[in-house]
Design a protein around this motif. Structure first.
Motif, mmCIF file in Angstrom:
data_model
loop_
_atom_site.group_PDB
_atom_site.id
_atom_site.type_symbol
_atom_site.label_atom_id
_atom_site.label_comp_id
_atom_site.label_asym_id
_atom_site.label_seq_id
_atom_site.Cartn_x
_atom_site.Cartn_y
_atom_site.Cartn_z
ATOM 1 N N THR A 90 0.828 -1.208 0.000
ATOM 2 C CA THR A 90 0.000 0.000 0.000
ATOM 3 C C THR A 90 0.863 1.259 0.000
ATOM 4 O O THR A 90 0.615 2.188 -0.782
ATOM 5 N N GLU A 91 1.883 1.289 0.858
ATOM 6 C CA GLU A 91 2.762 2.465 0.951
ATOM 7 C C GLU A 91 3.445 2.782 -0.371
ATOM 8 O O GLU A 91 3.677 3.946 -0.696
ATOM 9 N N HIS A 92 3.794 1.755 -1.139
ATOM 10 C CA HIS A 92 4.529 1.957 -2.392
ATOM 11 C C HIS A 92 3.647 1.783 -3.624
ATOM 12 O O HIS A 92 4.154 1.768 -4.745
ATOM 13 N N ASP A 93 2.335 1.666 -3.402
ATOM 14 C CA ASP A 93 1.355 1.580 -4.479
ATOM 15 C C ASP A 93 1.725 0.495 -5.496
ATOM 16 O O ASP A 93 1.695 0.729 -6.701
ATOM 17 N N LEU A 94 2.088 -0.677 -4.997
ATOM 18 C CA LEU A 94 2.471 -1.775 -5.880
ATOM 19 C C LEU A 94 1.248 -2.364 -6.572
ATOM 20 O O LEU A 94 0.199 -2.530 -5.951
ATOM 21 N N SER A 95 1.406 -2.686 -7.830
ATOM 22 C CA SER A 95 0.310 -3.264 -8.618
ATOM 23 C C SER A 95 0.445 -4.772 -8.768
ATOM 24 O O SER A 95 -0.230 -5.377 -9.593
ATOM 25 N N PHE A 96 1.358 -5.373 -8.012
ATOM 26 C CA PHE A 96 1.479 -6.831 -7.980
ATOM 27 C C PHE A 96 1.455 -7.264 -6.521
ATOM 28 O O PHE A 96 1.724 -6.469 -5.622
ATOM 29 N N GLU A 97 1.118 -8.511 -6.305
ATOM 30 C CA GLU A 97 0.942 -9.008 -4.945
ATOM 31 C C GLU A 97 2.261 -9.466 -4.328
ATOM 32 O O GLU A 97 3.161 -9.922 -5.030
ATOM 33 N N LEU A 98 2.332 -9.364 -3.003
ATOM 34 C CA LEU A 98 3.460 -9.874 -2.236
ATOM 35 C C LEU A 98 2.994 -11.130 -1.510
ATOM 36 O O LEU A 98 1.962 -11.112 -0.839
ATOM 37 N N LEU A 99 3.742 -12.207 -1.661
ATOM 38 C CA LEU A 99 3.390 -13.477 -1.035
ATOM 39 C C LEU A 99 4.163 -13.657 0.264
ATOM 40 O O LEU A 99 5.340 -13.302 0.352
ATOM 41 N N SER A 100 3.502 -14.236 1.248
ATOM 42 C CA SER A 100 4.110 -14.513 2.553
ATOM 43 C C SER A 100 4.483 -15.990 2.623
ATOM 44 O O SER A 100 3.626 -16.847 2.796
ATOM 45 N N ASP A 101 5.771 -16.257 2.487
ATOM 46 C CA ASP A 101 6.276 -17.633 2.537
ATOM 47 C C ASP A 101 6.903 -17.867 3.906
ATOM 48 O O ASP A 101 8.111 -18.057 4.037
ATOM 49 N N THR A 102 6.072 -17.834 4.939
ATOM 50 C CA THR A 102 6.567 -17.895 6.321
ATOM 51 C C THR A 102 7.238 -19.219 6.667
ATOM 52 O O THR A 102 8.049 -19.278 7.584
ATOM 53 N N THR A 103 6.942 -20.277 5.926
ATOM 54 C CA THR A 103 7.558 -21.578 6.198
ATOM 55 C C THR A 103 8.785 -21.838 5.316
ATOM 56 O O THR A 103 9.468 -22.849 5.496
ATOM 57 N N GLY A 104 9.040 -20.965 4.339
ATOM 58 C CA GLY A 104 10.174 -21.167 3.440
ATOM 59 C C GLY A 104 9.935 -22.248 2.394
ATOM 60 O O GLY A 104 10.876 -22.818 1.848
ATOM 61 N N ALA A 105 8.680 -22.511 2.073
ATOM 62 C CA ALA A 105 8.348 -23.585 1.123
ATOM 63 C C ALA A 105 8.966 -23.346 -0.255
ATOM 64 O O ALA A 105 9.461 -24.279 -0.888
ATOM 65 N N LEU A 106 8.959 -22.090 -0.726
ATOM 66 C CA LEU A 106 9.546 -21.817 -2.040
ATOM 67 C C LEU A 106 11.067 -21.898 -1.999
ATOM 68 O O LEU A 106 11.706 -22.250 -2.990
ATOM 69 N N ASP A 107 11.654 -21.581 -0.851
ATOM 70 C CA ASP A 107 13.103 -21.747 -0.718
ATOM 71 C C ASP A 107 13.474 -23.219 -0.830
ATOM 72 O O ASP A 107 14.516 -23.570 -1.392
ATOM 73 N N ASP A 108 12.633 -24.091 -0.328
ATOM 74 C CA ASP A 108 12.881 -25.522 -0.446
ATOM 75 C C ASP A 108 12.934 -25.952 -1.916
ATOM 76 O O ASP A 108 13.645 -26.884 -2.272
ATOM 77 N N VAL A 109 12.190 -25.266 -2.770
ATOM 78 C CA VAL A 109 12.163 -25.581 -4.196
ATOM 79 C C VAL A 109 13.328 -24.918 -4.934
ATOM 80 O O VAL A 109 14.026 -25.554 -5.714
ATOM 81 N N PHE A 110 13.552 -23.628 -4.686
ATOM 82 C CA PHE A 110 14.488 -22.844 -5.500
ATOM 83 C C PHE A 110 15.843 -22.575 -4.840
ATOM 84 O O PHE A 110 16.722 -22.007 -5.468
ATOM 85 N N SER A 111 16.016 -22.948 -3.579
ATOM 86 C CA SER A 111 17.307 -22.799 -2.870
ATOM 87 C C SER A 111 17.848 -21.367 -2.902
ATOM 88 O O SER A 111 19.006 -21.136 -3.244
ATOM 89 N N ILE A 112 17.019 -20.424 -2.508
ATOM 90 C CA ILE A 112 17.455 -19.029 -2.432
ATOM 91 C C ILE A 112 18.401 -18.853 -1.247
ATOM 92 O O ILE A 112 19.383 -18.152 -1.318
ATOM 93 N N GLY A 113 18.101 -19.515 -0.148
ATOM 94 C CA GLY A 113 18.916 -19.429 1.061
ATOM 95 C C GLY A 113 18.235 -18.563 2.107
ATOM 96 O O GLY A 113 17.647 -17.533 1.794
ATOM 97 N N LYS A 114 18.304 -19.023 3.340
ATOM 98 C CA LYS A 114 17.707 -18.274 4.451
ATOM 99 C C LYS A 114 18.763 -18.034 5.522
ATOM 100 O O LYS A 114 19.708 -18.797 5.657
ATOM 101 N N LYS A 115 18.575 -16.943 6.251
ATOM 102 C CA LYS A 115 19.424 -16.613 7.401
ATOM 103 C C LYS A 115 18.518 -16.344 8.579
ATOM 104 O O LYS A 115 17.404 -15.861 8.420
ATOM 105 N N ARG A 116 19.019 -16.615 9.756
ATOM 106 C CA ARG A 116 18.261 -16.338 10.975
ATOM 107 C C ARG A 116 18.758 -15.018 11.545
ATOM 108 O O ARG A 116 19.935 -14.816 11.744
ATOM 109 N N TYR A 117 17.822 -14.095 11.732
ATOM 110 C CA TYR A 117 18.077 -12.813 12.406
ATOM 111 C C TYR A 117 17.153 -12.782 13.612
ATOM 112 O O TYR A 117 15.936 -12.776 13.450
#
Length: 163
Positions: A90-117
């Motif tokens: 909303t703040e940046h008036d984006l015209s595409f959706e943002l997905l919430s991958d809270t479990t990292g399911a897509l990372d399991d497929v594409f191996s982007i990599g996660k870090k713990r902060y």
């Protein structure tokens, strides 16, 4: 470019900033899907190495019509919950959706990599994945973490051309 058999990929359903559930890998059956992975809203303020995602999202938003001309669906993806993604959209008036991958399911497929902060996992870098389906899921993780629109369009052409 890499290929995954759809039989090995679960039907990943993710909540979006538009209060919908999206299945980006299923959508890749009928059209190219561009996934813009990013560490999360505000992470660049906390960690210098994670800066640049806001400008990437805004650049893609500014050129959305070009990507739609190729029949592509665009999603931003982070491990954050829906609420901060919706606020950012909303703040940046984006015209595409943002997905919430809270479990990292897509990372399991594409191996982007996660870090713990602290107590949360975040994607450790920005990445762009272009995928399409021709019996198998064909995808390319673009090498540049902040790719030009030309490289995104080139990625769409490459995965769409595979038969």
């Amino acid at each position: 470019m890499r290929v995954l058999s759809p039989a090995h990929i679960n039907d990943i359903a993710l909540p979006s900033s538009a209060s919908k559930t999206r299945r980006p890998l299923q959508e890749a059956i009928t059209r190219p899907v561009v996934l813009l992975f990013h560490p999360g809203v505000g992470m660049g303020l906390l960690f210098r190495e994670l800066r640049g995602c806001t400008s990437q999202m805004c650049t893609v938003n500014d050129h959305l019509r070009e990507l739609h001309d190729f029949g592509a669906t665009i999603y931003g993806v982070s491990t954050l919950p829906v609420e901060p993604n919706s606020r950012f959209s909303t703040e940046h008036d984006l015209s595409f959706e943002l997905l919430s991958d809270t479990t990292g399911a897509l990372d399991d497929v594409f191996s982007i990599g996660k870090k713990r902060y602290g107590d949360k996992d975040f994607y450790e870098r920005a990445a762009v994945v272009v995928c399409a389906t021709h019996g198998d899921i064909v995808f390319s993780v673009l090498p540049d973490s902040d790719p030009s629109m030309e490289s995104i369009i080139k990625g769409i052409r490459q995965v769409s051309a595979v038969q």
